[in-house]
Design a protein around this motif. Structure first.
Motif, mmCIF file in Angstrom:
data_model
loop_
_atom_site.group_PDB
_atom_site.id
_atom_site.type_symbol
_atom_site.label_atom_id
_atom_site.label_comp_id
_atom_site.label_asym_id
_atom_site.label_seq_id
_atom_site.Cartn_x
_atom_site.Cartn_y
_atom_site.Cartn_z
ATOM 1 N N LEU B 80 9.517 -40.265 -40.350
ATOM 2 C CA LEU B 80 10.476 -39.595 -41.227
ATOM 3 C C LEU B 80 9.917 -38.327 -41.853
ATOM 4 O O LEU B 80 10.635 -37.351 -42.044
ATOM 5 C CB LEU B 80 10.937 -40.555 -42.332
ATOM 6 C CG LEU B 80 11.751 -41.759 -41.877
ATOM 7 C CD1 LEU B 80 12.220 -42.571 -43.084
ATOM 8 C CD2 LEU B 80 12.951 -41.338 -41.047
ATOM 9 N N SER B 157 21.049 -37.445 -32.781
ATOM 10 C CA SER B 157 21.764 -37.073 -33.993
ATOM 11 C C SER B 157 21.783 -35.563 -34.187
ATOM 12 O O SER B 157 22.768 -34.996 -34.644
ATOM 13 C CB SER B 157 21.106 -37.724 -35.211
ATOM 14 O OG SER B 157 21.878 -38.779 -35.683
ATOM 15 N N THR B 161 24.974 -32.732 -34.583
ATOM 16 C CA THR B 161 25.121 -32.018 -35.847
ATOM 17 C C THR B 161 24.778 -30.561 -35.619
ATOM 18 O O THR B 161 23.846 -30.263 -34.880
ATOM 19 C CB THR B 161 24.124 -32.577 -36.897
ATOM 20 O OG1 THR B 161 24.082 -33.980 -36.786
ATOM 21 C CG2 THR B 161 24.497 -32.169 -38.300
ATOM 22 N N ARG B 183 18.617 -32.854 -48.887
ATOM 23 C CA ARG B 183 19.972 -33.069 -49.387
ATOM 24 C C ARG B 183 21.048 -32.552 -48.455
ATOM 25 O O ARG B 183 22.214 -32.873 -48.627
ATOM 26 C CB ARG B 183 20.108 -32.448 -50.775
ATOM 27 C CG ARG B 183 19.110 -33.104 -51.733
ATOM 28 C CD ARG B 183 19.320 -32.723 -53.153
ATOM 29 N NE ARG B 183 20.690 -32.949 -53.584
ATOM 30 C CZ ARG B 183 21.175 -32.431 -54.709
ATOM 31 N NH1 ARG B 183 20.407 -31.668 -55.464
ATOM 32 N NH2 ARG B 183 22.422 -32.669 -55.063
ATOM 33 N N ALA B 186 19.125 -34.298 -44.007
ATOM 34 C CA ALA B 186 18.847 -35.738 -43.906
ATOM 35 C C ALA B 186 20.128 -36.584 -43.934
ATOM 36 O O ALA B 186 20.293 -37.469 -43.091
ATOM 37 C CB ALA B 186 17.876 -36.173 -44.995
ATOM 38 N N PRO B 187 21.062 -36.328 -44.870
ATOM 39 C CA PRO B 187 22.285 -37.150 -44.855
ATOM 40 C C PRO B 187 23.073 -36.998 -43.557
ATOM 41 O O PRO B 187 23.681 -37.960 -43.078
ATOM 42 C CB PRO B 187 23.089 -36.609 -46.042
ATOM 43 C CG PRO B 187 22.090 -35.950 -46.918
ATOM 44 C CD PRO B 187 21.040 -35.396 -46.003
ATOM 45 N N ASN B 188 23.052 -35.782 -42.976
ATOM 46 C CA ASN B 188 23.791 -35.575 -41.727
ATOM 47 C C ASN B 188 23.113 -36.232 -40.540
ATOM 48 O O ASN B 188 23.766 -36.609 -39.577
ATOM 49 C CB ASN B 188 23.952 -34.080 -41.461
ATOM 50 C CG ASN B 188 25.122 -33.510 -42.227
ATOM 51 O OD1 ASN B 188 26.265 -33.804 -41.921
ATOM 52 N ND2 ASN B 188 24.825 -32.756 -43.265
ATOM 53 N N ARG B 190 21.441 -38.960 -40.738
ATOM 54 C CA ARG B 190 21.113 -40.330 -41.128
ATOM 55 C C ARG B 190 21.170 -41.335 -39.991
ATOM 56 O O ARG B 190 20.237 -42.132 -39.843
ATOM 57 C CB ARG B 190 21.983 -40.777 -42.296
ATOM 58 C CG ARG B 190 21.349 -41.913 -43.070
ATOM 59 C CD ARG B 190 22.132 -42.267 -44.285
ATOM 60 N NE ARG B 190 23.459 -42.716 -43.901
ATOM 61 C CZ ARG B 190 24.424 -42.998 -44.783
ATOM 62 N NH1 ARG B 190 24.200 -42.850 -46.049
ATOM 63 N NH2 ARG B 190 25.597 -43.410 -44.373
ATOM 64 N N PRO B 191 22.218 -41.343 -39.153
ATOM 65 C CA PRO B 191 22.233 -42.358 -38.081
ATOM 66 C C PRO B 191 20.994 -42.282 -37.203
ATOM 67 O O PRO B 191 20.392 -43.315 -36.876
ATOM 68 C CB PRO B 191 23.494 -42.015 -37.283
ATOM 69 C CG PRO B 191 24.332 -41.200 -38.198
ATOM 70 C CD PRO B 191 23.406 -40.476 -39.117
ATOM 71 N N LEU B 193 18.052 -40.992 -37.992
ATOM 72 C CA LEU B 193 16.854 -41.346 -38.758
ATOM 73 C C LEU B 193 16.748 -42.862 -38.909
ATOM 74 O O LEU B 193 15.663 -43.436 -38.798
ATOM 75 C CB LEU B 193 16.867 -40.671 -40.133
ATOM 76 C CG LEU B 193 16.769 -39.140 -40.097
ATOM 77 C CD1 LEU B 193 16.914 -38.557 -41.500
ATOM 78 C CD2 LEU B 193 15.451 -38.692 -39.484
ATOM 79 N N ILE B 194 17.895 -43.509 -39.152
ATOM 80 C CA ILE B 194 17.888 -44.975 -39.277
ATOM 81 C C ILE B 194 17.505 -45.615 -37.943
ATOM 82 O O ILE B 194 16.642 -46.499 -37.888
ATOM 83 C CB ILE B 194 19.263 -45.490 -39.755
ATOM 84 C CG1 ILE B 194 19.497 -45.052 -41.197
ATOM 85 C CG2 ILE B 194 19.344 -47.006 -39.643
ATOM 86 C CD1 ILE B 194 20.860 -45.435 -41.733
ATOM 87 N N SER B 197 13.880 -45.251 -37.295
ATOM 88 C CA SER B 197 13.078 -46.139 -38.142
ATOM 89 C C SER B 197 13.112 -47.566 -37.602
ATOM 90 O O SER B 197 12.067 -48.231 -37.523
ATOM 91 C CB SER B 197 13.612 -46.143 -39.580
ATOM 92 O OG SER B 197 13.687 -44.835 -40.065
#
Lengths: 306, 265
Positions: B80, B157, B161, B183, B186-188, B190-191, B193-194, B197
């Motif tokens: 991350l 992802s 985006t 801010r 990262a939120p965009n 997110r899928p 990044l999750i 992880s």
């Protein structure tokens, strides 16, 4: 993507933008500095170990240059281990590829279904993360007290271990290896299978062709390069696999990765030190040739995947 | 739609049942094996795993599991906070480096872990002297082994985006780079990044080669050690770990499918 072309914002902003002081800061040091941590990390933990692994094959225990370890690659024992690894990998790759391709065929047309996501998850687990756990699965299945062993013995009176406990030797690796090869085949071959255009099949039917004819003259020739690419990947996968074999075969070192283990843990093997490095070099050579062939075949396969 | 291309339903079912059936045998065998008792079946082996009286016997497993969790956390942090920002930087500022970068991060697929370990041994000798022999240092090696998996998840992802436009917009509104990364992007992402992880977590929990040859204890090495005296405990935990990884990957699959719908309204 096509509407907001990457260059557009810059090109539009240039004449209108009233903020000139930001310009000079942009090019120059700071962005390149941002690459440094990752570059340093990859250099230290990917490049350096690989170079060290290969280089250590060219030095003896005292740090003097020697070709003795590399020459040991010609030793009959080592040659036999490479041969063992090769045939185990070829056998499980071919069987795995055939079963996997058949499974992919059964999945055609289920691209977005629940079945497909279950198969994807199961394939991922068994192909990538099984390792040691698969060894235990097979001990519970065809081990001395395994479910299948006991069932065959009690029902049919067949003792699969009449000729010794082969599950802990080289033949015992075949079934667990196929068990992780098939899922890897599904993962790597499914995209090619999904890329087959339904229109081709419809065109074939419209022109009076048969289902069998379609597969014979269109499907199989189009998929052949992808199939061989996946087959090479499966070979590489089996050749480099260590965990399952290490957990199953606690003694002996019938395949190259286990030979490396022996060389690492008892450095005096065959009277030569740093043999692990030479073995690693041998493995890298095999992997490089395999992956080179893979990229050649894959380039041909990519023609149909757009 | 797939008339002509999809197999006949009967063929599909026959292949499906045979392959799934064959692949279920070892998993069913594991379950059956854990339930065996002197005569018949019971939950005795499951109970004994958590019995305080056996705590000493199974201690390596709990230590190994704890170590694996620590390793997973540090590895995810590497993904991350090191891989993801570098990927954003390369996309925004060094588009020319995109292909070499991709080649580099996919490279660990072709270098067997067993080869890497030969070269890692001397490096970890040095690390042991400077940072101590804490288990977390092993995460540096794991970060390399998860690179290809994590890269693919995040890249999927990033392709969905418009990273460049978002970053330019945020910058022109006066946001600093930390704000842009944390801010806006990262939120965009997110899928991705999750997913990265979770897949790193699965890889780290299943890793054996590097840990065992560098003489570190993690979940898998503990399974092998305990399995030598008590195969039942190891089979139980292997079964649980496989099911856990399966559920993780199912979640990743769901997470990966969801953004696709959002992007195309």
């Amino acid at each position: 993507m096509t509407v907001a072309a990457p260059a557009a914002p810059v090109a539009v902003a240039e004449p209108v933008s009233p903020a000139p002081p930001r310009r000079p800061v942009r090019p120059g040091t700071s962005p390149v500095l941002g690459l440094v941590p990752f570059a340093a990390y990859v250099l230290l933990f990917l490049a350096l170990p690989t170079v060290l692994a290969v280089a250590s094959g060219f030095f003896d225990g005292d740090g003097a240059f020697t070709l003795a370890n590399v020459a040991a690659l010609g030793d009959p024992v080592i040659v036999a281990t490479f041969a063992n690894s090769a045939w185990l990998s070829v056998l499980t790759a071919v069987v795995g590829a055939l079963i996997g391709a058949l499974a992919c065929y059964a999945l055609v047309g289920l691209e977005h279904g629940r079945a497909r996501s279950l198969v994807d998850a199961a394939s991922g687990v068994l192909a990538q993360f099984g390792g040691v756990m698969l060894a235990f699965a097979f001990i519970a299945t065809i081990g001395i007290q395994g479910l299948v062993t006991v069932w065959l013995r009690d029902t049919f009176g067949i003792d699969i271990f009449a000729e010794g406990a082969w599950i802990y030797g080289l033949p015992g690796l075949v079934l667990p290896y196929i068990y992780f090869q098939v899922p890897l085949m599904i993962i790597t071959f499914m995209p090619a299978m999904s890329a087959l255009k339904p229109q081709w099949a419809e065109a074939n039917l419209t022109l009076g062709g048969t289902r069998t004819g379609f597969w014979l003259h269109v499907g199989v020739p189009v998929l052949a390069p992808s199939f061989f690419a996946s087959l090479l990947l499966l070979f590489a996968n089996a050749f480099s696999s260590y965990a399952t074999a290490a957990a199953l075969a606690s003694q002996g070192s019938q395949i190259v990765p286990l030979q490396i283990r022996t060389a690492l843990t008892s450095e005096t093997m065959l009277g030569r030190e740093n043999l692990a490095g030479a073995l690693a070099l041998g493995m890298i050579l095999v992997m490089t040739v395999t992956m080179w062939a893979y990229s050649l075949v894959q380039r041909r396969a990519a023609r149909w995947q757009r | 739609m797939n008339r002509g291309l999809a197999p006949h339903p009967a063929v599909r079912w026959v292949i499906g049942i045979v392959v799934v059936g064959l692949f279920a045998i070892p998993i069913v065998s594991m379950a059956e094996y854990t339930l065996r008792d002197v005569d018949g079946y019971s939950l005795a082996h499951w109970a004994s795993l958590f019995d305080p009286a056996n705590a000493a016997k199974y201690r390596p497993i709990w230590i190994g599991l704890g170590n694996s969790v620590v390793l997973a956390i540090v590895t995810v942090a590497i993904v991350l906070f090191l891989l993801a920002p570098t990927m954003v930087l390369v996309t925004l500022r060094f588009p020319a480096l995109q292909r070499p970068f991709e080649f580099l991060v996919l490279l660990p697929i072709t270098i067997p872990a067993i080869v890497l370990v030969v070269g890692l041994a001397p490096i970890y000798l040095v690390i042991g002297r400077t940072f101590g022999t804490g288990i977390w240092t092993l995460a540096f090696a794991y970060g390399i082994t998860v690179l290809p998996f994590a890269y693919r998840s995040i890249q999927a992802s990033m392709e969905a985006t418009d990273v460049r436009t978002l970053a330019e917009a945020a910058r022109s509104l006066g946001a600093g780079w930390p704000t842009v990364l944390l801010r806006v992007l990262a939120p965009n992402l997110r899928p991705g990044l999750i997913a990265a992880s979770l897949i790193s977590l699965a890889v780290v929990l299943g890793e054996y080669t590097i840990a065992s040859l560098l003489n570190r204890q993690n979940l898998q090495t503990a399974l092998v050690v305990v399995g030598k005296q008590d195969p039942y405990a190891s089979v139980i935990l292997s079964l649980l770990a496989l099911v856990f990884a399966f559920v993780l990957l199912l979640v990743i699959g769901r997470a990966a499918r969801r953004p696709m719908k959002k992007v195309r309204p």
